[in-house]
Motif scaffolding. Sequence first.
Motif, PDB file in Angstrom:
ATOM      1  N   LYS A 478       0.985  -1.196   0.014  1.00 20.34           N
ATOM      2  CA  LYS A 478      -0.062   0.150   0.063  1.00 20.34           C
ATOM      3  C   LYS A 478       0.761   1.172   0.048  1.00 20.34           C
ATOM      4  O   LYS A 478       0.576   2.388  -0.490  1.00 20.34           O
ATOM      5  CB  LYS A 478      -0.950   0.083   1.295  1.00 20.34           C
ATOM      6  N   LYS A 479       1.957   1.192   0.741  1.00 16.64           N
ATOM      7  CA  LYS A 479       2.797   2.207   0.813  1.00 16.64           C
ATOM      8  C   LYS A 479       3.522   2.617  -0.776  1.00 16.64           C
ATOM      9  O   LYS A 479       3.498   3.652  -1.109  1.00 16.64           O
ATOM     10  CB  LYS A 479       4.121   2.161   1.911  1.00 16.64           C
ATOM     11  N   ILE A 480       3.935   1.716  -1.162  1.00 15.90           N
ATOM     12  CA  ILE A 480       4.534   1.663  -2.353  1.00 15.90           C
ATOM     13  C   ILE A 480       3.490   2.363  -3.667  1.00 15.90           C
ATOM     14  O   ILE A 480       3.979   3.198  -4.414  1.00 15.90           O
ATOM     15  CB  ILE A 480       5.042   0.110  -3.013  1.00 15.90           C
ATOM     16  N   VAL A 481       2.290   1.796  -3.529  1.00 17.09           N
ATOM     17  CA  VAL A 481       1.267   2.190  -4.579  1.00 17.09           C
ATOM     18  C   VAL A 481       0.935   3.410  -4.281  1.00 17.09           C
ATOM     19  O   VAL A 481       0.933   4.474  -5.209  1.00 17.09           O
ATOM     20  CB  VAL A 481       0.084   1.390  -4.365  1.00 17.09           C
ATOM     21  N   PHE A 482       0.821   4.045  -3.014  1.00 16.59           N
ATOM     22  CA  PHE A 482       0.476   5.462  -2.700  1.00 16.59           C
ATOM     23  C   PHE A 482       1.589   6.175  -3.098  1.00 16.59           C
ATOM     24  O   PHE A 482       1.320   7.373  -3.762  1.00 16.59           O
ATOM     25  CB  PHE A 482       0.349   5.424  -1.305  1.00 16.59           C
ATOM     26  N   SER A 483       2.925   6.053  -2.920  1.00 12.68           N
ATOM     27  CA  SER A 483       3.917   6.941  -3.218  1.00 12.68           C
ATOM     28  C   SER A 483       3.931   6.859  -4.627  1.00 12.68           C
ATOM     29  O   SER A 483       4.724   8.015  -4.843  1.00 12.68           O
ATOM     30  CB  SER A 483       5.294   6.286  -2.505  1.00 12.68           C
ATOM     31  N   MET A 484       3.782   5.864  -5.618  1.00 12.23           N
ATOM     32  CA  MET A 484       3.875   5.822  -6.708  1.00 12.23           C
ATOM     33  C   MET A 484       3.122   7.143  -7.466  1.00 12.23           C
ATOM     34  O   MET A 484       3.444   7.663  -8.509  1.00 12.23           O
ATOM     35  CB  MET A 484       3.789   4.802  -7.378  1.00 12.23           C
ATOM     36  N   VAL A 485       2.059   7.529  -6.860  1.00 14.10           N
ATOM     37  CA  VAL A 485       1.085   8.180  -7.090  1.00 14.10           C
ATOM     38  C   VAL A 485       1.477   9.873  -6.483  1.00 14.10           C
ATOM     39  O   VAL A 485       1.606  10.865  -7.283  1.00 14.10           O
ATOM     40  CB  VAL A 485      -0.272   8.012  -7.110  1.00 14.10           C
ATOM     41  N   ALA A 486       1.600   9.631  -5.447  1.00 20.16           N
ATOM     42  CA  ALA A 486       1.867  10.948  -4.554  1.00 20.16           C
ATOM     43  C   ALA A 486       3.120  11.710  -4.665  1.00 20.16           C
ATOM     44  O   ALA A 486       3.090  12.796  -4.546  1.00 20.16           O
ATOM     45  CB  ALA A 486       1.528  10.595  -2.965  1.00 20.16           C
ATOM     46  N   VAL A 487       4.255  11.029  -4.834  1.00 18.46           N
ATOM     47  CA  VAL A 487       5.521  11.671  -5.014  1.00 18.46           C
ATOM     48  C   VAL A 487       5.645  12.583  -6.123  1.00 18.46           C
ATOM     49  O   VAL A 487       6.074  13.617  -6.224  1.00 18.46           O
ATOM     50  CB  VAL A 487       6.651  10.354  -4.924  1.00 18.46           C
ATOM     51  N   PRO A 488       5.318  11.940  -7.503  1.00 19.70           N
ATOM     52  CA  PRO A 488       5.105  12.865  -8.828  1.00 19.70           C
ATOM     53  C   PRO A 488       4.258  14.143  -8.488  1.00 19.70           C
ATOM     54  O   PRO A 488       4.737  15.267  -8.803  1.00 19.70           O
ATOM     55  CB  PRO A 488       4.811  12.195  -9.769  1.00 19.70           C
TER      56      PRO A 488
END
Length: 646
Positions: A478-488
Amino acid sequence: LNPVKILCSIFGIDTFWATVVFVLFFIAIISANAKELTYFCMKVFFHSILSIFISSMEVLGKQNIPEHGPIIFTGNHMNQFVDGAVILVTNPHRVGFLIAEKSFNTRIIGDLANAVGCIPVARPQDKAQPGVGMICFEGLRILGKNGTKFTQLEKGDRIRPGKSPESYKIKEVISDTEGILAVEYGEATPLHEKYGQGIENWTNYDILKYVDQGKMFEAVQSALAKGNCLGIFPEGGSHDNTDLLPLKAGVAAIALGVMDKYDVSVPIIPVGLNYFRGHKFRGRVVVEFGHPINITKDMIHLFREGGAQKRAAYQELLREVEHGMRSVIVTATDYSELKLIHTVRRMYQHTTNMPTIWKQDIARRFSVAYKLLKEKYGGELPADLKELQRKIEDYQDVLERWGLRDHQVSSANLELPYTKLVYIFLHGAFIMLLASIPSLILNAPVGVAADYWSKKEAQKDLKNSRVKVAARDVLLSKKIVFSMVAVPVLWITYAVLLLLFSPLDVQVVVVLFLCCPVFSYLGVMAVQAGMVDAKDLWPAFLRLLPSFRKEAQRLPGLRVMLQKEVRQIVKKYGPELGALYYEKSSSAWEQAVNKRSSPSASGGGSNSSSDNLEGFLKADNATGGESVSMVGTSGGAASGLKVKAV
């Protein structure tokens, strides 16, 4: 000199048309190898993502992987989508995974799965519907009341009682209130179901409609026959238990089906995914590839006979797969037992620089020995073992109360001059703060939000799951999926703010934006360096407290005492364990255990943790050959456990 221009001038061809030909040729090459290039790019992408969230991925047993396909890789499933990504990036072969159709149809995860060639699998549990009325079981009979409509069910539909993780196939419908259930190997049996067992224990239930997976099996078997490699998680779903769930029969059906239909023997490679703080940021994983499991002539002969013999073939192959998977992971009844096993392993080993493969082997030996001794002594450990367990658990409680770890007690000198303690603490605090500055800007906002969102989503998954303990297995995914969207999104936000409220030119802002991935990654590495100091920062702070001074004087001596007791206990009870104690190589003692362990007593799945292991305890001790002692002498107690150097 340009050879293209020279040739064009000789033959009177315009260089423009030569360029067009070469561009078309280049596009044709890319198109012909599109799948391979896409897979390679995705592998690089996954490796980059995992290198941010996981501090290290250590690979063991790569020599066990055949050079050419087809191969089936079977892994334990304790970290949801991260498991597939870890196997993908550490595997020398191109691997296509089976993935639940429910996940395949979601954004991001489904898109990534499609890019690497995953095959969606429709699962009955993903479309479960609550049934009307109440049910109970009497042997293989299912009874209903309060409006049940069993006549609306079809052969092959399944019933899932109460909160049970298992479901049972309908064999025959007699009436709206009575039916007969089927029992097949690789599936659970209602004879051991705790929900709805007996006429006095009525329960609610779900209906799982039959799903035809024939086309999926055909596609997978055809791909394997062509030399492709398959990744599968035989437990059927992700979980956070400390032991394997019962294995599903799908992997056996695929492997035996390929042999029967195409006369292609596909080796099965067990893959152990051993996570340490795997659900947290910058945890680590040890990936271990086990020895190949091959289909024997006896298995395929039984399979081709059909009926009960075919189920026996499934049973035999599944048992081999389970034994193989257990040989590359460390299992326990619960997290407390797993924590105890690793603590004992650290106390037993004589050096902190021991190779990881030895550490894994010793931990597995202790895990199996714990089960063997409980089995031998009627479910209870002998008095001296129980007393040692109590002491170690008390020691663990003290460490937990002070926020310490075992290696900090064994590696750090807790008794130092006060001025030096102050210096160590201030130095560590300064380094940690300095290293955290880049990430506070580029990563911290997303990290905090991802942690909150992942925990919230984990609670939803826990509510809907029948096998999860605390849904820790979904946190990192969940953290990885969220970060893939939120970081950009965060980087774009910073760029827009700089354009609107700073005097910087557009070109400068664009360059800064393009450099964000590099700065962000460097920030993660800086935090990792800071975390090294942060791990020692808390013990340094504790040593400044007067209340901790007594513990600082007591803990190292307590650990040394426990270490001696552990080695003495191993020396005392080791000979009773036969090959587990005396055999040098891990494969030798594992084969000895597997030979003398009986199949699971239930008809549901394969799970050797409850096997009758008494036969193994009566095995003759096997010695001989040169070996490397994993522990030297300590306080007069010599090591008895020996393993082969790898």
